[in-house]
Design an enzyme around this catalytic site. Structure first.
Site, PDB file in Angstrom:
ATOM      1  CD  GLU A 238      -3.069  -1.030   2.193  1.00 30.78           C
ATOM      2  OE1 GLU A 238      -2.910  -0.254   3.148  1.00 30.78           O
ATOM      3  OE2 GLU A 238      -3.998  -1.860   2.129  1.00 30.78           O
TER       4      GLU A 238
ATOM      5  CG  HIS B 199      -8.811   6.407   1.219  1.00 35.58           C
ATOM      6  ND1 HIS B 199      -8.746   6.117  -0.119  1.00 35.58           N
ATOM      7  CD2 HIS B 199      -8.267   5.351   1.868  1.00 35.58           C
ATOM      8  CE1 HIS B 199      -8.178   4.922  -0.270  1.00 35.58           C
ATOM      9  NE2 HIS B 199      -7.876   4.438   0.924  1.00 35.58           N
TER      10      HIS B 199
ATOM     11  NE  ARG C 277      -4.617   6.082   2.808  1.00 36.97           N
ATOM     12  CZ  ARG C 277      -5.008   5.130   3.650  1.00 36.97           C
ATOM     13  NH1 ARG C 277      -5.653   5.445   4.736  1.00 36.97           N
ATOM     14  NH2 ARG C 277      -4.750   3.875   3.387  1.00 36.97           N
TER      15      ARG C 277
ATOM     16  CG  HIS D 133      -9.924   6.836   5.293  1.00 43.99           C
ATOM     17  ND1 HIS D 133     -10.893   5.894   5.038  1.00 43.99           N
ATOM     18  CD2 HIS D 133      -8.786   6.137   5.580  1.00 43.99           C
ATOM     19  CE1 HIS D 133     -10.367   4.679   5.150  1.00 43.99           C
ATOM     20  NE2 HIS D 133      -9.095   4.809   5.504  1.00 43.99           N
TER      21      HIS D 133
ATOM     22  NE  ARG E 278      -4.861   5.448   9.492  1.00 43.06           N
ATOM     23  CZ  ARG E 278      -5.288   4.531   8.623  1.00 43.06           C
ATOM     24  NH1 ARG E 278      -4.658   3.373   8.510  1.00 43.06           N
ATOM     25  NH2 ARG E 278      -6.326   4.765   7.858  1.00 43.06           N
TER      26      ARG E 278
HETATM   27  P1  FAD Z   1     -14.433   1.228  15.535  1.00 48.44           P
HETATM   28  O1  FAD Z   1     -14.115  -0.025  14.847  1.00 48.44           O
HETATM   29  O2  FAD Z   1     -14.958   2.329  14.708  1.00 48.44           O
HETATM   30  O3  FAD Z   1     -15.504   0.924  16.683  1.00 48.44           O
HETATM   31  C1  FAD Z   1     -16.146   1.992  17.348  1.00 48.44           C
HETATM   32  C2  FAD Z   1     -17.129   1.421  18.335  1.00 48.44           C
HETATM   33  O4  FAD Z   1     -17.522   2.443  19.258  1.00 48.44           O
HETATM   34  C3  FAD Z   1     -18.421   0.885  17.747  1.00 48.44           C
HETATM   35  O5  FAD Z   1     -18.752  -0.317  18.400  1.00 48.44           O
HETATM   36  C4  FAD Z   1     -19.459   1.953  18.128  1.00 48.44           C
HETATM   37  O6  FAD Z   1     -20.781   1.457  18.280  1.00 48.44           O
HETATM   38  C5  FAD Z   1     -18.909   2.378  19.460  1.00 48.44           C
HETATM   39  N1  FAD Z   1     -19.373   3.690  19.919  1.00 48.44           N
HETATM   40  C6  FAD Z   1     -19.146   4.912  19.365  1.00 48.44           C
HETATM   41  N2  FAD Z   1     -19.735   5.860  20.105  1.00 48.44           N
HETATM   42  C7  FAD Z   1     -20.326   5.234  21.137  1.00 48.44           C
HETATM   43  C8  FAD Z   1     -21.098   5.670  22.237  1.00 48.44           C
HETATM   44  N3  FAD Z   1     -21.404   6.951  22.448  1.00 48.44           N
HETATM   45  N4  FAD Z   1     -21.570   4.752  23.107  1.00 48.44           N
HETATM   46  C9  FAD Z   1     -21.319   3.423  22.917  1.00 48.44           C
HETATM   47  N5  FAD Z   1     -20.585   2.971  21.899  1.00 48.44           N
HETATM   48  C10 FAD Z   1     -20.103   3.856  21.024  1.00 48.44           C
HETATM   49  N6  FAD Z   1      -7.281   0.703   8.805  1.00 48.44           N
HETATM   50  C11 FAD Z   1      -6.313  -0.181   8.538  1.00 48.44           C
HETATM   51  O7  FAD Z   1      -5.364  -0.312   9.312  1.00 48.44           O
HETATM   52  N7  FAD Z   1      -6.374  -0.940   7.417  1.00 48.44           N
HETATM   53  C12 FAD Z   1      -7.386  -0.856   6.518  1.00 48.44           C
HETATM   54  O8  FAD Z   1      -7.417  -1.583   5.533  1.00 48.44           O
HETATM   55  C13 FAD Z   1      -8.410   0.095   6.767  1.00 48.44           C
HETATM   56  N8  FAD Z   1      -9.424   0.257   5.888  1.00 48.44           N
HETATM   57  C14 FAD Z   1     -10.442   1.109   6.213  1.00 48.44           C
HETATM   58  C15 FAD Z   1     -11.543   1.207   5.363  1.00 48.44           C
HETATM   59  C16 FAD Z   1     -12.616   2.006   5.699  1.00 48.44           C
HETATM   60  C17 FAD Z   1     -13.791   2.122   4.776  1.00 48.44           C
HETATM   61  C18 FAD Z   1     -12.601   2.732   6.919  1.00 48.44           C
HETATM   62  C19 FAD Z   1     -13.745   3.604   7.324  1.00 48.44           C
HETATM   63  C20 FAD Z   1     -11.489   2.658   7.755  1.00 48.44           C
HETATM   64  C21 FAD Z   1     -10.417   1.849   7.424  1.00 48.44           C
HETATM   65  N9  FAD Z   1      -9.316   1.734   8.255  1.00 48.44           N
HETATM   66  C22 FAD Z   1      -8.330   0.848   7.963  1.00 48.44           C
HETATM   67  C23 FAD Z   1      -9.289   2.411   9.553  1.00 48.44           C
HETATM   68  C24 FAD Z   1      -9.710   1.411  10.641  1.00 48.44           C
HETATM   69  O9  FAD Z   1     -10.740   0.585  10.153  1.00 48.44           O
HETATM   70  C25 FAD Z   1     -10.207   2.103  11.897  1.00 48.44           C
HETATM   71  O10 FAD Z   1      -9.304   3.094  12.285  1.00 48.44           O
HETATM   72  C26 FAD Z   1     -10.339   1.108  13.030  1.00 48.44           C
HETATM   73  O11 FAD Z   1     -11.138   0.015  12.634  1.00 48.44           O
HETATM   74  C27 FAD Z   1     -10.943   1.779  14.256  1.00 48.44           C
HETATM   75  O12 FAD Z   1     -11.184   0.785  15.210  1.00 48.44           O
HETATM   76  P2  FAD Z   1     -11.734   1.183  16.628  1.00 48.44           P
HETATM   77  O13 FAD Z   1     -11.817  -0.093  17.392  1.00 48.44           O
HETATM   78  O14 FAD Z   1     -10.944   2.281  17.191  1.00 48.44           O
HETATM   79  O15 FAD Z   1     -13.202   1.785  16.360  1.00 48.44           O
HETATM   80  C1  SIN Z   2      -7.498   0.987   2.195  1.00 50.20           C
HETATM   81  O1  SIN Z   2      -7.738  -0.211   2.106  1.00 50.20           O
HETATM   82  O2  SIN Z   2      -7.233   1.726   1.242  1.00 50.20           O
HETATM   83  C2  SIN Z   2      -7.548   1.629   3.544  1.00 50.20           C
HETATM   84  C3  SIN Z   2      -6.326   1.313   4.261  1.00 50.20           C
HETATM   85  C4  SIN Z   2      -6.210   2.158   5.489  1.00 50.20           C
HETATM   86  O3  SIN Z   2      -7.026   3.031   5.757  1.00 50.20           O
HETATM   87  O4  SIN Z   2      -5.227   1.927   6.211  1.00 50.20           O
END
Ligand code: FAD
Ligand code: SIN
Length: 521
Positions: free
Chosen positions: A114, A234, A281, A342, A377
């Site tokens: 990537e 993104h 990015r 993103h 990032r």
């Molecule tokens: P999340 O997975 O967002 O979980 C948040 C949680 O908090 C949820 O359960 C929600 O219900 C809960 N919550 C929020 N507010 C409240 C509240 N007030 N009360 C109770 N619960 C609440 N990163 C990579 O490293 N590689 C990738 O390939 C990648 N691809 C991506 C593709 C997309 C489309 C997106 C959007 C992001 C991508 N990212 C990627 C980034 C990565 O997915 C996120 O940064 C990561 O998953 C965040 O994880 P988290 O556990 O912090 O939060």
């Molecule tokens: C992607 O798959 O392009 C997202 C990867 C990332 O957010 O780290």
């Protein structure tokens, strides 16, 4: 109001929250709260994969350097090394939770490429890595007798007390969205794993849960927040004006050979960076934005027709199917793409164990600012950060859990409906458009000043509502997050990483030294 006691309460069921919960469950009772279904998280939408040094032609030093370079010199190097050196161990941990990463013919983990990475180092499950991780961790959490899962519970505010001049967090006030009951949940450690805030922008890859709740709650409680000016955009979300939801076209597709092109099919990224379509990015997103403006085009294109036959369907089935569903055969036609908000690089300041500036309060995952991302990032370092710091915080919290406090202030929320849905939708749409225009990919001091004033007006408008509802609570949190972003942007008077000021573009030009670019080529 009902009062519940646990050893650990975790807000959020994505990779960071569930990792914490699964590790902490060996030491006590854990409650996981999430405001939607357990699997409705940003994690479930992640496509590309998770970065780790897993091949013998790669090295920790190269992963560290790629991360520091993407972060434009503003990463905390100690935190970066901490994360990078533990990454292979975390991949093993995920495998133990039954995540089945794609494998190469020799049965080792297949590694993708990537943007900004000098080596193939992205472990993945086709183009739905996040969903596979989410499903595996959710299953483990459901099966764990020490973990209670409370879906559809909205965390509203943290319960804090000042003791000997130290701020201590001892619980959280939450609303059961099914029964309508308020609950005070008391615990020895309170963990914010509430993820992102992409919904403050008009165009975002983030799902609707990403409203900055945890960040706003912690801000109200007085926690230290930093780096909010570094919102990452993104470059390649699917351009689909008929849909409100934004679908990501993974960077991994460019890693496999797809090329960004202008409407006439000309590749252009080499004009911006020696790594072309695989440059960091922020550079790619700005280039796409600039070329769209220059060509007065609503989108640019990703040419995936140059991938070897069958590769798109085999390695990127989600993307292939999604494109097909809107009438694009990506093996034969270009995919229309636009940039979208993103990833929140900033957040709640934590140490290496996820501890925030408030005692008893931890932050893990995207809501946290551990220092590993700096000003921008590196791709696929986010899932990694979630699992690494989720594990580290669980170890620390289990060893350091303090006694519970029993007194808590009972806040009574009025459910009187004095605020129409139309007004809430209007304020939200105004906020999102304002942030996209003035705190988006390219910013100016003048635009940010306008945003600051308009945000105050929107906040005032919402305050007149005197209503408590989920939509109002989320909107308040979004306004708080937007204010923090705009304040941070105004305080950073030079462009760097993801923060690009058109009136002060100087530092960005220095952020990818030629020698590092050369090392990657
Ligand atoms: P999340 O997975 O967002 O979980 C948040 C949680 O908090 C949820 O359960 C929600 O219900 C809960 N919550 C929020 N507010 C409240 C509240 N007030 N009360 C109770 N619960 C609440 N990163 C990579 O490293 N590689 C990738 O390939 C990648 N691809 C991506 C593709 C997309 C489309 C997106 C959007 C992001 C991508 N990212 C990627 C980034 C990565 O997915 C996120 O940064 C990561 O998953 C965040 O994880 P988290 O556990 O912090 O939060
Ligand atoms: C992607 O798959 O392009 C997202 C990867 C990332 O957010 O780290």
């Amino acid at each position: 109001m009902e009062s519940l006691n646990y050893d650990f309460v975790v807000l959020g069921s994505g990779i960071a929250g569930l990792t914490f919960a699964l590790e902490a469950a060996a030491h006590g009772k854990v409650l996981v709260l999430c405001k939607s279904a357990l699997s409705e998280t940003n994690t479930a939408y992640a496509q590309g994969g998770i970065a780790a040094v897993l091949s013998n032609i790669d090295s920790f030093e190269q992963h560290v350097q790629d991360t520091l370079t993407a972060g434009a010199g503003l990463c905390d190097e100690t935190a970066v090394r901490f994360m990078v050196e533990r990454a292979p161990e975390s991949i093993k941990w995920l495998q133990q939770q039954s995540v089945q990463f794609d494998t190469a013919p020799d049965e080792t983990i297949a590694l993708g490429l990537e943007g900004g990475h000098c080596q193939h180092r992205i472990a993945h499950v086709k183009d739905h890595t996040g969903l596979s991780i989410q499903q595996a961790l959710s299953k483990s959490a459901f099966q764990n007798p020490n973990i209670t899962i409370a879906e559809y519970h909205l965390g509203i505010d943290l319960l804090t007390q000042s003791i000997n001049q130290e701020k201590v967090c001892y619980g959280v006030q939450a609303l059961d969205l099914v029964s309508g009951n308020y609950k005070a949940i008391l615990a020895k450690a309170i963990v914010l794993a509430t993820g992102a805030s992409g919904q403050v922008y008009q165009y975002t890859t983030n799902p609707t849960i990403a409203t900055g709740d945890g960040l706003a709650m912690a801000h109200r409680a007085g926690a230290t927040i930093r780096n909010m000016e570094f919102f990452q955009f993104h470059p390649t979300a699917l351009y689909n004006p008929t849909s409100k939801d934004t679908f990501l076209i993974s960077e991994a597709l460019r890693g496999a050979g797809a090329e960004l092109v202008l409407p006439d099919g000309t590749a252009f990224m080499q004009l911006y960076h020696p790594l072309g379509s695989l440059a960091p990015r922020d550079i790619v997103a700005r280039a796409v934005y600039e070329q769209m403006n220059l060509h007065h085009s609503p989108c640019l294109y990703l040419d995936a027709t140059r991938l070897p036959e069958g590769r798109l369907q085999k390695s990127f089935p989600f993307i292939y199917t999604k494109c097909k569903s809107i009438g694009i055969d990506a093996t034969l036609e270009f995919i229309p793409v636009v940039p979208a908000a993103h990833y929140q690089c900033g957040g709640l300041e934590t140490d290496l164990h996820g501890q925030t500036s408030i005692s008893g309060l931890y932050a893990v995952g995207e809501v946290a600012c551990t220092g590993v991302h700096g000003a921008n990032r590196l791709a696929s370092n986010s899932l990694l950060e979630g699992v690494e710091f989720g594990r580290a915080a669980a170890t620390h919290a289990s060893e350091n859990a303090k006694q519970r406090f029993s007194c808590f202030k009972s806040i009574v929320y009025s459910l009187a409906d004095t605020c129409s849905d139309a007004l809430i939708s209007e304020i939200k749409a105004d906020l999102q458009a304002l942030m996209w225009e003035h705190a988006g990919i390219v910013r100016t001091t003048e635009g940010l000043t306008i945003a600051k004033e308009k945000l105050a007006e929107l906040k005032y408008k919402l305050e007149q509502c005197h209503t408590f509802s989920v939509a109002v609570q989320e909107l308040q949190n979004m306004l708080t997050t937007a204010e923090l972003i705009v304040q941070a942007c105004l305080a950073r008077t030079q462009s760097i990483g993801g923060h690009y000021l058109a009136n002060e573009p100087t530092k960005t030009e220095m952020q990818f030294p030629e020698n590092i670019a050369a090392a990657c080529l």
